[in-house]
Design a protein around this motif. Sequence first.
Motif, PDB file in Angstrom:
ATOM      1  N   PRO A 146       0.691  -1.395   0.361  1.00 18.05           N
ATOM      2  CA  PRO A 146      -0.045  -0.191  -0.041  1.00 18.05           C
ATOM      3  C   PRO A 146       1.281   1.436   0.155  1.00 18.05           C
ATOM      4  CG  PRO A 146      -0.975  -1.687   1.635  1.00 18.05           C
ATOM      5  CD  PRO A 146       0.381  -2.021   0.772  1.00 18.05           C
ATOM      6  N   GLU A 147       1.885   0.963   0.556  1.00 13.22           N
ATOM      7  CA  GLU A 147       2.758   2.305   0.960  1.00 13.22           C
ATOM      8  C   GLU A 147       3.344   2.893  -0.709  1.00 13.22           C
ATOM      9  OE1 GLU A 147       3.698   0.167   2.888  1.00 13.22           O
ATOM     10  OE2 GLU A 147       1.971   0.586   4.540  1.00 13.22           O
ATOM     11  N   ARG A 148       3.867   1.501  -1.191  1.00 12.48           N
ATOM     12  CA  ARG A 148       4.405   1.984  -2.709  1.00 12.48           C
ATOM     13  C   ARG A 148       2.995   2.015  -3.467  1.00 12.48           C
ATOM     14  NH1 ARG A 148       7.447   4.060  -6.397  1.00 12.48           N
ATOM     15  NH2 ARG A 148       8.148   2.446  -7.670  1.00 12.48           N
ATOM     16  N   LEU A 149       2.331   1.714  -3.210  1.00  9.56           N
ATOM     17  CA  LEU A 149       1.203   1.888  -4.240  1.00  9.56           C
ATOM     18  C   LEU A 149       1.059   3.731  -3.995  1.00  9.56           C
ATOM     19  CD1 LEU A 149      -1.750  -0.816  -4.276  1.00  9.56           C
ATOM     20  CD2 LEU A 149      -0.041  -0.214  -6.146  1.00  9.56           C
ATOM     21  N   ARG A 150       0.909   4.716  -2.796  1.00  8.29           N
ATOM     22  CA  ARG A 150       0.296   5.344  -2.618  1.00  8.29           C
ATOM     23  C   ARG A 150       2.209   6.749  -3.205  1.00  8.29           C
ATOM     24  NH1 ARG A 150      -1.719   3.249   1.914  1.00  8.29           N
ATOM     25  NH2 ARG A 150       0.087   3.345   3.339  1.00  8.29           N
ATOM     26  N   GLU A 151       3.117   5.964  -3.323  1.00  8.85           N
ATOM     27  CA  GLU A 151       3.896   6.693  -3.523  1.00  8.85           C
ATOM     28  C   GLU A 151       3.963   6.818  -5.870  1.00  8.85           C
ATOM     29  OE1 GLU A 151       7.840   4.638  -3.323  1.00  8.85           O
ATOM     30  OE2 GLU A 151       7.635   4.891  -1.160  1.00  8.85           O
ATOM     31  N   ILE A 152       3.840   5.250  -5.797  1.00 11.22           N
ATOM     32  CA  ILE A 152       3.681   5.451  -7.042  1.00 11.22           C
ATOM     33  C   ILE A 152       2.584   6.605  -7.450  1.00 11.22           C
ATOM     34  CG2 ILE A 152       2.554   3.941  -9.065  1.00 11.22           C
ATOM     35  CD1 ILE A 152       4.002   1.481  -8.033  1.00 11.22           C
ATOM     36  N   GLU A 153       1.555   6.968  -6.780  1.00 10.19           N
ATOM     37  CA  GLU A 153       0.237   7.239  -6.913  1.00 10.19           C
ATOM     38  C   GLU A 153       0.870   8.878  -7.515  1.00 10.19           C
ATOM     39  OE1 GLU A 153      -4.112   8.306  -5.465  1.00 10.19           O
ATOM     40  OE2 GLU A 153      -3.315   6.782  -5.050  1.00 10.19           O
ATOM     41  N   ALA A 154       1.338   9.669  -6.111  1.00  9.97           N
ATOM     42  CA  ALA A 154       2.360  10.317  -5.503  1.00  9.97           C
ATOM     43  C   ALA A 154       3.439  10.759  -6.512  1.00  9.97           C
ATOM     44  CB  ALA A 154       2.480  10.772  -4.291  1.00  9.97           C
ATOM     45  N   ASP A 155       3.464  10.380  -7.968  1.00 10.65           N
ATOM     46  CA  ASP A 155       4.740  10.113  -8.306  1.00 10.65           C
ATOM     47  C   ASP A 155       4.140  11.135  -9.655  1.00 10.65           C
ATOM     48  OD1 ASP A 155       6.355   9.825  -6.920  1.00 10.65           O
ATOM     49  OD2 ASP A 155       7.325   8.596  -7.094  1.00 10.65           O
ATOM     50  N   GLY A 156       2.944   9.698 -10.009  1.00  9.16           N
ATOM     51  CA  GLY A 156       2.451   9.942 -11.180  1.00  9.16           C
ATOM     52  C   GLY A 156       2.960   9.186 -12.187  1.00  9.16           C
TER      53      GLY A 156
END
Length: 147
Positions: free
Chosen positions: A119-129
């Motif tokens: 879940p943390e990695r998915l949030r990073e990916i979403e934040a980075d676009g």
Amino acid sequence: MRFNTLAAEIALAYAATIPLAQIAPLAQAACLALFAAILAPAQGEGTPSPAPASDPMPLSRFFTELFSRATSWLHWPPSEVWNASVAEIVTALEAQAERELRLAGIPSDKGKGPEVYTPERLREIEADGIDPAFDRAALQALKARHQ
């Protein structure tokens, strides 16, 4: 199965009397079916490699290299090589390479799965676009070919 040269000569002679527009789709379908059977992916080759594509190799050189490696590195007699599929030879060569790496104490990259998305990695990916699975290098290479 032995190749019947007389039958081939008859078929080619007959094909020479038919307009190309009528026989081309049949010939193309037969050639594609042949290539699909010959060049079926070996074990683990279901997806393209992320590595950049190298220069294309002529099919005749590919088969010469394959025969050479099967007879020299795998020590298969020519009769075995001629009766094996491309997928069988490639799979055997990959297995031999894995054995050699293990014997040399070099860890193999086989068996490593795709990145696990926490879940943390998915949030990073979403934040980075960004989409880490998207092959940007392949897209750039494709764009460069079509410019």
